[in-house]
Design a protein around this motif. Structure first.
Motif, PDB file in Angstrom:
ATOM      1  N   GLY A 125       0.799  -1.219   0.000  1.00 28.60           N
ATOM      2  CA  GLY A 125       0.000   0.000   0.000  1.00 28.60           C
ATOM      3  C   GLY A 125       0.831   1.268   0.000  1.00 28.60           C
ATOM      4  N   ALA A 126       1.944   1.288   0.745  1.00 34.60           N
ATOM      5  CA  ALA A 126       2.764   2.502   0.839  1.00 34.60           C
ATOM      6  C   ALA A 126       3.393   2.843  -0.507  1.00 34.60           C
ATOM      7  N   THR A 127       3.940   1.848  -1.190  1.00 38.39           N
ATOM      8  CA  THR A 127       4.555   2.085  -2.500  1.00 38.39           C
ATOM      9  C   THR A 127       3.513   2.534  -3.515  1.00 38.39           C
ATOM     10  N   PHE A 128       2.369   1.879  -3.493  1.00 44.44           N
ATOM     11  CA  PHE A 128       1.268   2.249  -4.387  1.00 44.44           C
ATOM     12  C   PHE A 128       0.845   3.698  -4.157  1.00 44.44           C
ATOM     13  N   TRP A 129       0.654   4.077  -2.909  1.00 47.20           N
ATOM     14  CA  TRP A 129       0.172   5.420  -2.617  1.00 47.20           C
ATOM     15  C   TRP A 129       1.205   6.496  -2.986  1.00 47.20           C
ATOM     16  N   GLU A 130       2.466   6.230  -2.742  1.00 48.72           N
ATOM     17  CA  GLU A 130       3.511   7.212  -3.070  1.00 48.72           C
ATOM     18  C   GLU A 130       3.477   7.552  -4.560  1.00 48.72           C
ATOM     19  N   ARG A 131       3.293   6.537  -5.415  1.00 49.25           N
ATOM     20  CA  ARG A 131       3.278   6.790  -6.858  1.00 49.25           C
ATOM     21  C   ARG A 131       1.955   7.406  -7.293  1.00 49.25           C
ATOM     22  N   LEU A 132       0.844   6.931  -6.747  1.00 53.29           N
ATOM     23  CA  LEU A 132      -0.462   7.457  -7.130  1.00 53.29           C
ATOM     24  C   LEU A 132      -0.609   8.919  -6.719  1.00 53.29           C
ATOM     25  N   LYS A 133      -0.157   9.260  -5.531  1.00 48.73           N
ATOM     26  CA  LYS A 133      -0.268  10.653  -5.074  1.00 48.73           C
ATOM     27  C   LYS A 133       0.416  11.603  -6.046  1.00 48.73           C
ATOM     28  N   GLN A 134       1.586  11.223  -6.528  1.00 50.22           N
ATOM     29  CA  GLN A 134       2.300  12.060  -7.491  1.00 50.22           C
ATOM     30  C   GLN A 134       1.507  12.207  -8.787  1.00 50.22           C
ATOM     31  N   ASP A 135       0.919  11.107  -9.271  1.00 51.80           N
ATOM     32  CA  ASP A 135       0.133  11.167 -10.506  1.00 51.80           C
ATOM     33  C   ASP A 135      -1.113  12.034 -10.323  1.00 51.80           C
ATOM     34  N   ILE A 136      -1.760  11.955  -9.171  1.00 48.13           N
ATOM     35  CA  ILE A 136      -2.957  12.768  -8.929  1.00 48.13           C
ATOM     36  C   ILE A 136      -2.602  14.250  -8.909  1.00 48.13           C
ATOM     37  N   LEU A 137      -1.512  14.588  -8.271  1.00 44.82           N
ATOM     38  CA  LEU A 137      -1.125  15.996  -8.159  1.00 44.82           C
ATOM     39  C   LEU A 137      -0.621  16.564  -9.485  1.00 44.82           C
ATOM     40  N   GLU A 138      -0.230  15.694 -10.421  1.00 48.97           N
ATOM     41  CA  GLU A 138       0.226  16.148 -11.728  1.00 48.97           C
ATOM     42  C   GLU A 138      -0.873  16.082 -12.794  1.00 48.97           C
ATOM     43  N   ALA A 139      -2.044  15.582 -12.423  1.00 46.56           N
ATOM     44  CA  ALA A 139      -3.139  15.451 -13.390  1.00 46.56           C
ATOM     45  C   ALA A 139      -3.632  16.823 -13.844  1.00 46.56           C
ATOM     46  N   ARG A 140      -4.109  16.905 -15.075  1.00 51.76           N
ATOM     47  CA  ARG A 140      -4.596  18.169 -15.619  1.00 51.76           C
ATOM     48  C   ARG A 140      -6.034  18.081 -16.121  1.00 51.76           C
ATOM     49  N   ASP A 141      -6.449  16.938 -16.594  1.00 59.25           N
ATOM     50  CA  ASP A 141      -7.783  16.799 -17.182  1.00 59.25           C
ATOM     51  C   ASP A 141      -8.763  16.142 -16.218  1.00 59.25           C
ATOM     52  N   TYR A 142      -8.498  14.889 -15.812  1.00 53.34           N
ATOM     53  CA  TYR A 142      -9.428  14.202 -14.925  1.00 53.34           C
ATOM     54  C   TYR A 142      -8.698  13.172 -14.076  1.00 53.34           C
ATOM     55  N   VAL A 143      -9.311  12.858 -12.933  1.00 57.99           N
ATOM     56  CA  VAL A 143      -8.889  11.753 -12.061  1.00 57.99           C
ATOM     57  C   VAL A 143     -10.156  11.015 -11.642  1.00 57.99           C
ATOM     58  N   TYR A 144     -10.274   9.753 -12.055  1.00 57.93           N
ATOM     59  CA  TYR A 144     -11.417   8.917 -11.693  1.00 57.93           C
ATOM     60  C   TYR A 144     -10.909   7.771 -10.820  1.00 57.93           C
ATOM     61  N   VAL A 145     -11.566   7.570  -9.679  1.00 56.13           N
ATOM     62  CA  VAL A 145     -11.169   6.520  -8.738  1.00 56.13           C
ATOM     63  C   VAL A 145     -12.384   5.670  -8.415  1.00 56.13           C
ATOM     64  N   GLN A 146     -12.261   4.351  -8.572  1.00 52.96           N
ATOM     65  CA  GLN A 146     -13.296   3.433  -8.119  1.00 52.96           C
ATOM     66  C   GLN A 146     -12.687   2.430  -7.160  1.00 52.96           C
ATOM     67  N   THR A 147     -13.379   2.194  -6.030  1.00 52.54           N
ATOM     68  CA  THR A 147     -12.869   1.302  -5.003  1.00 52.54           C
ATOM     69  C   THR A 147     -14.036   0.629  -4.300  1.00 52.54           C
ATOM     70  N   LEU A 148     -13.747  -0.463  -3.599  1.00 49.58           N
ATOM     71  CA  LEU A 148     -14.769  -1.111  -2.774  1.00 49.58           C
ATOM     72  C   LEU A 148     -14.877  -0.408  -1.429  1.00 49.58           C
TER      73      LEU A 148
END
Length: 427
Positions: free
Chosen positions: A21-44
Motif C-alpha cells: 500500500g505505501a509504495t502504491f500510494w507514493e506513486r499514485l499521489k504524485q500522478d494525482i497531483l500532476e493530473a490536468r484533465d481528470y482523475v477517476y477513482v473506483q474502489t470497494l
C-alpha cells in the motif's frame, strides 16, 4: 459481451508493479497531483483513516478539471473489516470514531467539488446483499495512466500483502474511463478489449460469462506451470485446476495462513485433497493478492478466483503477456511467497473441518444467485451463524448414517455421504 476495439500501445517500459500500500500510494499521489484533465477513482472500501484521508486531500489539491470517486455502498456498512450493526461494533468507541471520520470525509469531498457516488446501495434492511458487491478497483488519469489491482483505500487493506499495477497506455486508460462513466451512471457493462496481446475483460455481475470464458481458455492452454495466489478460491477454479493437474501441469495454490474467511481456506484444502493439486499456506499477515501465473501469462485484477467474483460481482480481469511485467510479478511476489509458504498435506489436516467447509461452500454457491434479490433478509442475517450449524451437522453424521430407509441422506442438508475413496459428500 461487447468487444471494443480500443487503440493504444502498452509497452513493458510503461507498466510497473507497485507492491504494498505505501509504495502504491507514493506513486499514485504524485500522478494525482500532476493530473490536468481528470482523475477517476473506483474502489470497494473508502474509509476515514490515513489511507482514505490521504486520497481525499490529494484529490482536493489536484489541479485536474474533473475529479470523481465511486465507492461501493459496502463502505457504509463495513469499516475496518467489521459489520457496523453488530453489538461489539456499536460499543467500540475507536471504530465509531472512524465511522464519524469516514462520513465527514465524504462531506469534505462534496464541499470541495469532488463528487462521490455509492454503487449498489443497500435498500432498507437487505443486509444479505453485502455478500455480493461492485468489487471493481480502478484508477484512470488523463487518458494516460491507469491503475489495476486489489488494494482498497483503508489502512487495514494497505497493511495487507497486495499490489497494484500502474499502466501507461492511452488505450487502456480510455477503456477504463469509459467503464467508470458507465458505473457513475449506474449502468454496469460487460465488455472486453485486446491491446497488444493483453486482454481486459469487465464483468457486469450478471453471469460474467466473458470473464470465465477468457480465464478458462488460458488455463486450458496451460502446458507446464500454474501458480495461483489468492485468499478466496472456489469453483469453477477447483475443477479447472484439477483438470490441469490431471493433464500433467504442476498446479499450486497459495493462501494466507491467517485468513479472515477461514471457510475458504478449509474448503480449498478439501478441493486439493479431491483433485490432487498442491496447497500451501503463507504465514504472516493476511494476503490479498489476486494473481495467477499460467506459463508465460499472468492473470490479475480485482476479481477473486471464486464463484462470487466470476459470476455475481462486477469485476475487472487483466490477462497480461508482457514478459517484463510477468517476470517482475513472478520474481517479486510469487516466487518469494512460494519459498516462504508451508506445504499442507490435505490427507492429514482436520478432515472433518475440510468436509464441513466443502459443504458450506457448495451451499453458498447454490444460494448465491438469490443473494441480490430473492433471499429473505431475516434468513440472510441468520445465515451468518450457519457455520456452527454445519459443524454440528457433520459431527452428528454417524447418528443418521445408519438410519433405516435414510439412504445415507442427511435429514437437513441436501447431501449424501458415501464411503467411496476420495468422495466424502455429494450434493
Amino acid at each position: 459481451m461487447t468487444n471494443k476495439g480500443v487503440t493504444g500501445t502498452t509497452t513493458s517500459a510503461g507498466t510497473s508493479l507497485l507492491l504494498g500500500g505505501a509504495t502504491f500510494w507514493e506513486r499514485l499521489k504524485q500522478d494525482i497531483l500532476e493530473a490536468r484533465d481528470y482523475v477517476y477513482v473506483q474502489t470497494l472500501s473508502f474509509e476515514g483513516d490515513r489511507a482514505g484521508g490521504g486520497l481525499t486531500e490529494a484529490l482536493i489539491a489536484s489541479p485536474a478539471k474533473k475529479k470523481r470517486v465511486v465507492a461501493d455502498a459496502f463502505t457504509k456498512h463495513i469499516i475496518n473489516d467489521r459489520w457496523l450493526l453488530t453489538r461489539s461494533a456499536r460499543r467500540d468507541e475507536d471504530l465509531q470514531k472512524e465511522v464519524r471520520a469516514t462520513y465527514a470525509m465524504f462531506d469534505r469531498l462534496e464541499r470541495s467539488g469532488v463528487p462521490i457516488r455509492f454503487a449498489w446501495p443497500i435498500v432498507g434492511r437487505r443486509y444479505h446483499r453485502l455478500i455480493v458487491r461492485n468489487h471493481k478497483k480502478l484508477i484512470a488519469i488523463d487518458d494516460r495512466i491507469a491503475y489495476l489491482g486489489g488494494i482498497n483505500f483503508s489502512d487495514h487493506n494497505f497493511a495487507w500483502h497486495d499490489f497494484m499495477v500502474r499502466i501507461k497506455s492511452p488505450g487502456i486508460t480510455a477503456f477504463l474511463r469509459d467503464d467508470f462513466d458507465h458505473t457513475w451512471e449506474g449502468r454496469d457493462q460487460d465488455v472486453a478489449t485486446v491491446i497488444d496481446g493483453d486482454e481486459l475483460i469487465i464483468g457486469d455481475g450478471r453471469g460474467n460469462q466473458g470473464m470465465r470464458d477468457a480465464v478458462t481458455r488460458v488455463i486450458d492452454e496451460a502446458r507446464d506451470r500454474i501458480i495461483l495466489q489468492c485468499p478466496y478460491v472456489g469453483e469453477p477454479f477447483w475443477q479447472l485446476l484439477g483438470h490441469a493437474h490431471r493433464r500433467g501441469v504442476r498446479v499450486t495454490i497459495v493462501m494466507p495462513e491467517n485468513h479472515n474467511r477461514s471457510i475458504m481456506k478449509w474448503g480449498t484444502l478439501n478441493a486439493a485433497r479431491r483433485h490432487g493439486f498442491e496447497f500451501r499456506l503463507l504465514p504472516g499477515s493476511m494476503i490479498h493478492t489476486k494473481a495467477m501465473r499460467v506459463d508465460d501469462a499472468m492473470i490479475l485484477g480485482s476479481a477473486n478466483f471464486d464463484f462470487i467474483g466470476f459470476w455475481h460481482q462486477p469485476e475487472i480481469v487483466f490477462i497480461c503477456r508482457q514478459p517484463d511485467l510477468v517476470r517482475e510479478i513472478n520474481t517479486r511476489v510469487l516466487t518469494p511467497d512460494l519459498a516462504r509458504s508451508v506445504p499442507i498435506n490435505p490427507g492429514t489436516e482436520k478432515l472433518w473441518l475440510q468436509k464441513v467447509a466443502g459443504v458450506g461452500m457448495a451451499i453458498s454457491e447454490r444460494l448465491a444467485p438469490t443473494w441480490r434479490g430473492l433471499f429473505p433478509s431475516i434468513l440472510a442475517r441468520r445465515s451468518f451463524g450457519y457455520s456452527r450449524w454445519l459443524v454440528w451437522a457433520w459431527r452428528s453424521r454417524n447418528a443418521w448414517r445408519s438410519w433405516p430407509g435414510s439412504g445415507n441422506r442427511h435429514p437437513l442438508l441436501p447431501i449424501r455421504v458415501t464411503d467411496r475413496p476420495g468422495v466424502t459428500w455429494r450434493v
